[in-house]
Scaffold this motif. Sequence first.
Motif, PDB file in Angstrom:
ATOM      1  N   GLU A  88       0.805  -1.221   0.000  1.00  0.00           N
ATOM      2  CA  GLU A  88       0.000   0.000   0.000  1.00  0.00           C
ATOM      3  C   GLU A  88       0.833   1.264   0.000  1.00  0.00           C
ATOM      4  OE1 GLU A  88      -2.010   0.681   3.769  1.00  0.00           O
ATOM      5  OE2 GLU A  88      -0.833  -0.948   4.657  1.00  0.00           O
ATOM      6  N   PHE A  89       2.144   1.133   0.302  1.00  0.00           N
ATOM      7  CA  PHE A  89       3.005   2.312   0.332  1.00  0.00           C
ATOM      8  C   PHE A  89       3.789   2.477  -0.964  1.00  0.00           C
ATOM      9  CE2 PHE A  89       2.640   0.623   4.672  1.00  0.00           C
ATOM     10  CZ  PHE A  89       1.956   1.668   5.261  1.00  0.00           C
ATOM     11  N   GLY A  90       3.471   1.645  -1.962  1.00  0.00           N
ATOM     12  CA  GLY A  90       4.134   1.765  -3.257  1.00  0.00           C
ATOM     13  C   GLY A  90       5.469   1.041  -3.309  1.00  0.00           C
ATOM     14  N   ARG A  91       5.828   0.329  -2.275  1.00  0.00           N
ATOM     15  CA  ARG A  91       7.099  -0.411  -2.310  1.00  0.00           C
ATOM     16  C   ARG A  91       6.902  -1.718  -3.072  1.00  0.00           C
ATOM     17  NH1 ARG A  91       8.896  -0.934   3.836  1.00  0.00           N
ATOM     18  NH2 ARG A  91       6.849  -1.970   3.869  1.00  0.00           N
ATOM     19  N   GLU A  92       7.871  -2.058  -3.870  1.00  0.00           N
ATOM     20  CA  GLU A  92       7.790  -3.251  -4.707  1.00  0.00           C
ATOM     21  C   GLU A  92       8.998  -4.154  -4.436  1.00  0.00           C
ATOM     22  OE1 GLU A  92       5.993  -3.246  -8.959  1.00  0.00           O
ATOM     23  OE2 GLU A  92       8.185  -3.252  -9.226  1.00  0.00           O
ATOM     24  N   TRP A  93       8.734  -5.445  -4.384  1.00  0.00           N
ATOM     25  CA  TRP A  93       9.821  -6.419  -4.196  1.00  0.00           C
ATOM     26  C   TRP A  93       9.434  -7.727  -4.880  1.00  0.00           C
ATOM     27  CZ3 TRP A  93       6.094  -5.446  -0.651  1.00  0.00           C
ATOM     28  CH2 TRP A  93       5.464  -6.535  -0.026  1.00  0.00           C
ATOM     29  N   VAL A  94      10.401  -8.628  -4.989  1.00  0.00           N
ATOM     30  CA  VAL A  94      10.204  -9.896  -5.698  1.00  0.00           C
ATOM     31  C   VAL A  94      10.420 -11.051  -4.721  1.00  0.00           C
ATOM     32  CG1 VAL A  94      10.971 -11.388  -7.595  1.00  0.00           C
ATOM     33  CG2 VAL A  94      10.980  -8.888  -7.867  1.00  0.00           C
ATOM     34  N   GLU A  95       9.446 -11.966  -4.691  1.00  0.00           N
ATOM     35  CA  GLU A  95       9.566 -13.201  -3.915  1.00  0.00           C
ATOM     36  C   GLU A  95       9.571 -14.367  -4.899  1.00  0.00           C
ATOM     37  OE1 GLU A  95       9.934 -13.579  -0.737  1.00  0.00           O
ATOM     38  OE2 GLU A  95       9.238 -11.721   0.217  1.00  0.00           O
ATOM     39  N   PHE A  96      10.580 -15.233  -4.831  1.00  0.00           N
ATOM     40  CA  PHE A  96      10.622 -16.364  -5.760  1.00  0.00           C
ATOM     41  C   PHE A  96      10.453 -17.670  -5.000  1.00  0.00           C
ATOM     42  CE2 PHE A  96      14.920 -16.800  -4.299  1.00  0.00           C
ATOM     43  CZ  PHE A  96      15.279 -18.104  -4.571  1.00  0.00           C
TER      44      PHE A  96
END
Length: 423
Positions: A385-393
């Motif tokens: 919701e804060f615009g932070r993006e990350w990748v989980e594999f």
Amino acid sequence: MTMGQRIAQRRKELGLSQEALGERLGVSRQAIYKWESNAALPEIEKLVNLSRAFGVSVGWLLGEEEGEARELTPEQLRMVEEIVGRYLAAQPPEKTIILRETVEPEEGEKTAPEPRPPKRRRWSWILAGLALTGLALTGTLLSLFSRLDQMQQENQNLQMAVANIRSDVNREISGITSRVEEVLQSQNTLIAEQSAQVAEADYRANTVTVEARALPRTYVEGMEAEFTLDSGGEAVTVPGVLGADHAFTARLTGPLSDDITVSVALLTGGQRQTQVLEEFRSLYSDSFATIQISGGLKQLSKSSGSVNWTAEFSPVYVDCYGKYGEATQVARVRVGLFRNQKLVAWFTEEEQSAGEGNYVFRMEPDRMEMESDSTYCIAAVVEDEFGREWVEFDRHSAARFAVGEKDRAPDVDYSRDPADWEY
């Protein structure tokens, strides 16, 4: 049990009378009676014949049973000495042979007959005596070996006891050292009371605010304090506010990271002394929602003559939940198939998910050929919701394909930073 009792026991077990046993051994019934009543001892030759007739060893007749101590008892030694002594006393004295020159007899002169050579000794008796002597020596050696084994066991027990004592001493020394270090640390500390707590975090700005307090152990008039928040190499320093109780306080705001240290420096008369108040680890990582990925790769197959493998996909389930209670809301989730961390194709999200925080994705079409010399995995690109993006594999979905063959699952540890992925 005496030798006589053993002879009588074995004779009765074989169903022999004293007279019948005497006939076998070439002795009278009275001799058997004397042996069994311990009134006399059999000669060595008769002792050997007895062992053969009974089918037992000479050692058994002498009382040297299996499982008993192998060392001869005083009674057995006396018996052996008496038997050997009786044998030696029965031997004729050795004759001295004088060598003389041989003279041819004159004609008509009679010659004295050549003396007969002495009779050969009864070698069977000698061998029997040697057997008895060897039996006694064997028993002594076995007793000695038994004693050596016992001494070795006692030595091992002693070494174990010494090791236990050494371990206890080392443990005591370690405990004393820890207590000494605690005492020295308490004596050398600048602060009598201290605290540092996270007041708030701005995940959109990616900052954290910490409230710190430090009470000097010895306050000097004119003393000042400076508080520092070091976050991943970026430091923020603010002056401390002196309270009525001579405690300094401060409110610090700095970058949010997984490596944050808060310290205070006391300034007195040009001197500067610094002490760490608190260290925060994983604040940044713990601020993200926890993502769990399951499913995706159903099976791999390869047709005859084909070089590459074909993957058949199953639905992918993504569950989002908070790790430590304060869960940030997930705004968007995308799932894709990546080759060497580069997007190959996106999975399609189903219109109706299983519930809040749960997502279902499918690959269309559900089959795809895998290229050789490549590592594939299924990963989710998440935005909160804060615009932070990350990748989980999904580590379990990772697979590497060589030329015409499938390697075992690679041990990959990809980062969560989107900059390391292409999509």
